[in-house]
Each structure stands twice: as C-alpha cells, then as structure tokens.
Design a protein around this motif. Structure first.
Motif, PDB file in Angstrom:
ATOM      1  N   LEU A  11       3.283  -1.866  -7.905  1.00  0.00           N
ATOM      2  CA  LEU A  11       2.143  -0.952  -7.942  1.00  0.00           C
ATOM      3  C   LEU A  11       1.867  -0.360  -6.566  1.00  0.00           C
ATOM      4  O   LEU A  11       1.618   0.842  -6.437  1.00  0.00           O
ATOM      5  N   ALA A  12       1.934  -1.184  -5.538  1.00  0.00           N
ATOM      6  CA  ALA A  12       1.685  -0.698  -4.170  1.00  0.00           C
ATOM      7  C   ALA A  12       2.739   0.323  -3.760  1.00  0.00           C
ATOM      8  O   ALA A  12       2.407   1.358  -3.157  1.00  0.00           O
ATOM      9  N   ARG A  13       3.976   0.056  -4.078  1.00  0.00           N
ATOM     10  CA  ARG A  13       5.045   1.003  -3.723  1.00  0.00           C
ATOM     11  C   ARG A  13       4.868   2.333  -4.451  1.00  0.00           C
ATOM     12  O   ARG A  13       5.044   3.400  -3.874  1.00  0.00           O
ATOM     13  N   PHE A  14       4.501   2.266  -5.720  1.00  0.00           N
ATOM     14  CA  PHE A  14       4.292   3.496  -6.489  1.00  0.00           C
ATOM     15  C   PHE A  14       3.146   4.307  -5.890  1.00  0.00           C
ATOM     16  O   PHE A  14       3.247   5.527  -5.744  1.00  0.00           O
ATOM     17  N   ARG A  15       2.077   3.636  -5.522  1.00  0.00           N
ATOM     18  CA  ARG A  15       0.941   4.350  -4.915  1.00  0.00           C
ATOM     19  C   ARG A  15       1.315   4.942  -3.555  1.00  0.00           C
ATOM     20  O   ARG A  15       0.871   6.013  -3.192  1.00  0.00           O
ATOM     21  N   ARG A  16       2.143   4.232  -2.825  1.00  0.00           N
ATOM     22  CA  ARG A  16       2.567   4.681  -1.496  1.00  0.00           C
ATOM     23  C   ARG A  16       3.530   5.867  -1.591  1.00  0.00           C
ATOM     24  O   ARG A  16       3.409   6.838  -0.844  1.00  0.00           O
ATOM     25  N   GLU A  17       4.477   5.814  -2.525  1.00  0.00           N
ATOM     26  CA  GLU A  17       5.524   6.835  -2.611  1.00  0.00           C
ATOM     27  C   GLU A  17       5.211   7.955  -3.594  1.00  0.00           C
ATOM     28  O   GLU A  17       5.862   8.993  -3.567  1.00  0.00           O
TER      29      GLU A  17
END
Length: 93
Positions: A11-17
C-alpha cells in the motif's frame, strides 16, 4: 507484492509511486489483506508463489478453517469464497 514484506508495504509503495496498470491489482489485494485475514487454499498455485504474494496458504479447506478458528475462536464467522478473485462480498446486518 513479491518485493514487499507485508500488505502495508504494498500500500505504501502504491501511494508513493501512484497508479500503474497491473500494479493496481496488487494494491486491491493488499488493501483486502490489511482489512481482513486472507487465507488461500489452492491446488493450482505453488506454495512458494503463494508466500511471495503474502498469502497464508493452506493445502486444504479444513486446514484453513481450523487455522482461522484457532486464531479467532470456535464461534468466529468464517467466509469461504470460491473464485474469490471474481467475487465481491457484501456484508449485511
């Protein structure tokens, strides 16, 4: 998902990228995993791949059910969703 240690990492990676076609499926799966315990029973998916996808994988429905009841108690509600990837559950009550 294979590069993540937890659904929260996905989830964090999706929000970041940001949104990317294809990766959104990992986001949706991780979002479900963050809200509920998801166990996978499959005779088609290799155990190693199931682990990479962050599933708690079982070889039988009985094993998965017993695991869920052991964790949440004998009176817990367990949902079994055949064809879960194409199912949209709806809670009522």
């Amino acid at each position: 998902m294979a590069a993540a240690a937890t659904p929260a990492d996905v989830l964090a990676r999706f929000r970041r990228e940001g949104f990317r076609m294809g990766a959104h499926k990992a986001f949706l799966l991780a979002r479900s995993m963050a809200k509920a315990r998801v166990l996978l029973v499959s005779d088609r998916l290799a155990l190693e791949l199931g682990r990479k996808l962050l599933f708690e994988q079982h070889t039988s429905l009985d094993s998965a059910t017993q695991s869920a009841l052991a964790r949440h108690g004998r009176s817990a509600t367990v949902a079994v969703m055949p064809k879960a990837s194409s199912t949209i559950p709806r809670l009522s009550g």
